[in-house]
Motif scaffolding. Structure first.
Motif, PDB file in Angstrom:
ATOM      1  N   LYS A 207       7.534  -1.764  11.716  1.00  0.00           N
ATOM      2  CA  LYS A 207       7.406  -1.016  10.471  1.00  0.00           C
ATOM      3  C   LYS A 207       8.673  -0.216  10.219  1.00  0.00           C
ATOM      4  O   LYS A 207       9.283   0.334  11.145  1.00  0.00           O
ATOM      5  CB  LYS A 207       6.199  -0.081  10.519  1.00  0.00           C
TER       6      LYS A 207
ATOM      7  N   GLU B 178       7.619   2.948   5.686  1.00  0.00           N
ATOM      8  CA  GLU B 178       6.244   2.465   5.859  1.00  0.00           C
ATOM      9  C   GLU B 178       5.464   3.392   6.784  1.00  0.00           C
ATOM     10  O   GLU B 178       4.286   3.689   6.538  1.00  0.00           O
ATOM     11  CB  GLU B 178       6.258   1.045   6.430  1.00  0.00           C
TER      12      GLU B 178
ATOM     13  N   LEU C 262       2.101   5.451   5.765  1.00  0.00           N
ATOM     14  CA  LEU C 262       0.845   5.336   6.505  1.00  0.00           C
ATOM     15  C   LEU C 262       0.383   6.695   7.022  1.00  0.00           C
ATOM     16  O   LEU C 262      -0.820   7.012   6.995  1.00  0.00           O
ATOM     17  CB  LEU C 262       1.014   4.351   7.668  1.00  0.00           C
TER      18      LEU C 262
ATOM     19  N   ARG D 202      -3.029   8.564   6.013  1.00  0.00           N
ATOM     20  CA  ARG D 202      -3.977   8.991   7.044  1.00  0.00           C
ATOM     21  C   ARG D 202      -4.316  10.465   6.879  1.00  0.00           C
ATOM     22  O   ARG D 202      -5.485  10.872   6.978  1.00  0.00           O
ATOM     23  CB  ARG D 202      -3.393   8.742   8.435  1.00  0.00           C
TER      24      ARG D 202
ATOM     25  N   GLY E 178     -12.743  -0.662   3.218  1.00  0.00           N
ATOM     26  CA  GLY E 178     -12.045  -1.418   4.239  1.00  0.00           C
ATOM     27  C   GLY E 178     -10.736  -0.780   4.646  1.00  0.00           C
ATOM     28  O   GLY E 178     -10.304  -0.904   5.807  1.00  0.00           O
ATOM     29  N   SER E 179     -10.080  -0.089   3.700  1.00  0.00           N
ATOM     30  CA  SER E 179      -8.799   0.542   4.017  1.00  0.00           C
ATOM     31  C   SER E 179      -8.955   1.680   5.009  1.00  0.00           C
ATOM     32  O   SER E 179      -8.013   2.017   5.735  1.00  0.00           O
ATOM     33  CB  SER E 179      -8.150   1.066   2.730  1.00  0.00           C
TER      34      SER E 179
ATOM     35  N   TYR F 135     -10.593   1.640   7.665  1.00  0.00           N
ATOM     36  CA  TYR F 135     -10.520   1.081   9.009  1.00  0.00           C
ATOM     37  C   TYR F 135      -9.103   0.682   9.414  1.00  0.00           C
ATOM     38  O   TYR F 135      -8.866   0.318  10.570  1.00  0.00           O
ATOM     39  CB  TYR F 135     -11.465  -0.112   9.122  1.00  0.00           C
ATOM     40  N   GLN F 136      -8.154   0.781   8.482  1.00  0.00           N
ATOM     41  CA  GLN F 136      -6.755   0.594   8.854  1.00  0.00           C
ATOM     42  C   GLN F 136      -6.237   1.806   9.631  1.00  0.00           C
ATOM     43  O   GLN F 136      -5.248   1.721  10.346  1.00  0.00           O
ATOM     44  CB  GLN F 136      -5.899   0.384   7.604  1.00  0.00           C
ATOM     45  N   HIS F 137      -6.932   2.931   9.456  1.00  0.00           N
ATOM     46  CA  HIS F 137      -6.499   4.174  10.095  1.00  0.00           C
ATOM     47  C   HIS F 137      -7.426   4.620  11.220  1.00  0.00           C
ATOM     48  O   HIS F 137      -6.974   5.288  12.166  1.00  0.00           O
ATOM     49  CB  HIS F 137      -6.425   5.283   9.041  1.00  0.00           C
TER      50      HIS F 137
END
Length: 217
Positions: free
Chosen positions: A5, A9, A13, A17, A50-51, A53-55
């Motif tokens: 990354k 980026e 992120l 978060r 769903g996003s 669960y990216q964090h």
């Protein structure tokens, strides 16, 4: 070659978060742990469920982070006051008053931190943070004994009693609409805590809201 990354980026992120944690904290303060869903937090943050669960790998992981951030700030503020100016009894009284005032000023979040039904992972965090509160109170009680301002006692037991009593006294006021003058309640909580520690009677340490020591919010 593995993808790495870029700094931009990573910053994006991290910002996402942090925003997610802030939104989740607001949702918990409004509806409690049991009613806080991943969908509700996602809606508040303006992202898809769903996003989330990216964090965080699970709702429980997000809840634990929310608790750690919010409770950690309260421990930090209490520590600053108990380590501040004044003799140990004055600092103990002021620390209790500041802690209780902050709780009453943010009832929803304070109730969630202290008493609202929560899943096991949050319950485990509560126990850990109670230990941190006890450690802070125990230290100032020991200082009070060393200065001859408090009678000889087991500081750890007194600290545990203070931690439990203050939280228990606040539960009903935090869980119900404000029905009485908060300054009266704060004075009673502080006086109760000083009696628990064996402090001699003295004039009320309670400060008006506009004179409460400045500590970062």
């Amino acid at each position: 070659m593995a993808y790495r990354k870029t700094p931009s980026e990573i910053r994006r992120l991290e910002a996402a978060r942090e925003n997610l944690i802030a939104c989740a904290t607001s949702v918990v303060a409004e509806v409690g742990w049991a009613q806080t869903s991943v969908t509700a937090v996602a809606d508040s943050a303006g992202i898809s469920a769903g996003s989330v669960y990216q964090h965080f790998p699970s709702k429980a992981a997000l809840a634990v982070e929310v608790f750690r951030r919010a409770a950690g700030r309260e421990v930090e503020v209490l520590g600053e006051v108990l380590d501040g100016e004044g003799d140990p009894v004055e600092r103990l009284a002021l620390g209790i008053e500041v802690f209780a005032r902050r709780a009453l000023e943010n009832r929803g979040l304070a109730y969630a931190l202290l008493a609202a039904p929560a899943e096991a992972a949050v319950g485990a965090e509560r126990l850990e943070f109670r230990r941190r509160y006890r450690a802070l109170f125990a230290e100032v009680v020991r200082q009070g004994m060393a200065a001859g301002l408090l009678p000889a006692q087991n500081g750890e037991i007194t600290a545990a009693a203070l931690t439990g009593a203050i939280g228990e006294v606040l539960v009903d006021p935090l869980g119900a609409p404000a029905e009485r003058n908060p300054d009266e309640l704060l004075a009673e909580i502080t006086a109760m805590a000083l009696r628990c520690a064996g402090a001699p009677a003295r004039s009320s340490p309670l400060l008006p809201a506009d004179r409460t020591p400045e500590v970062p919010s």
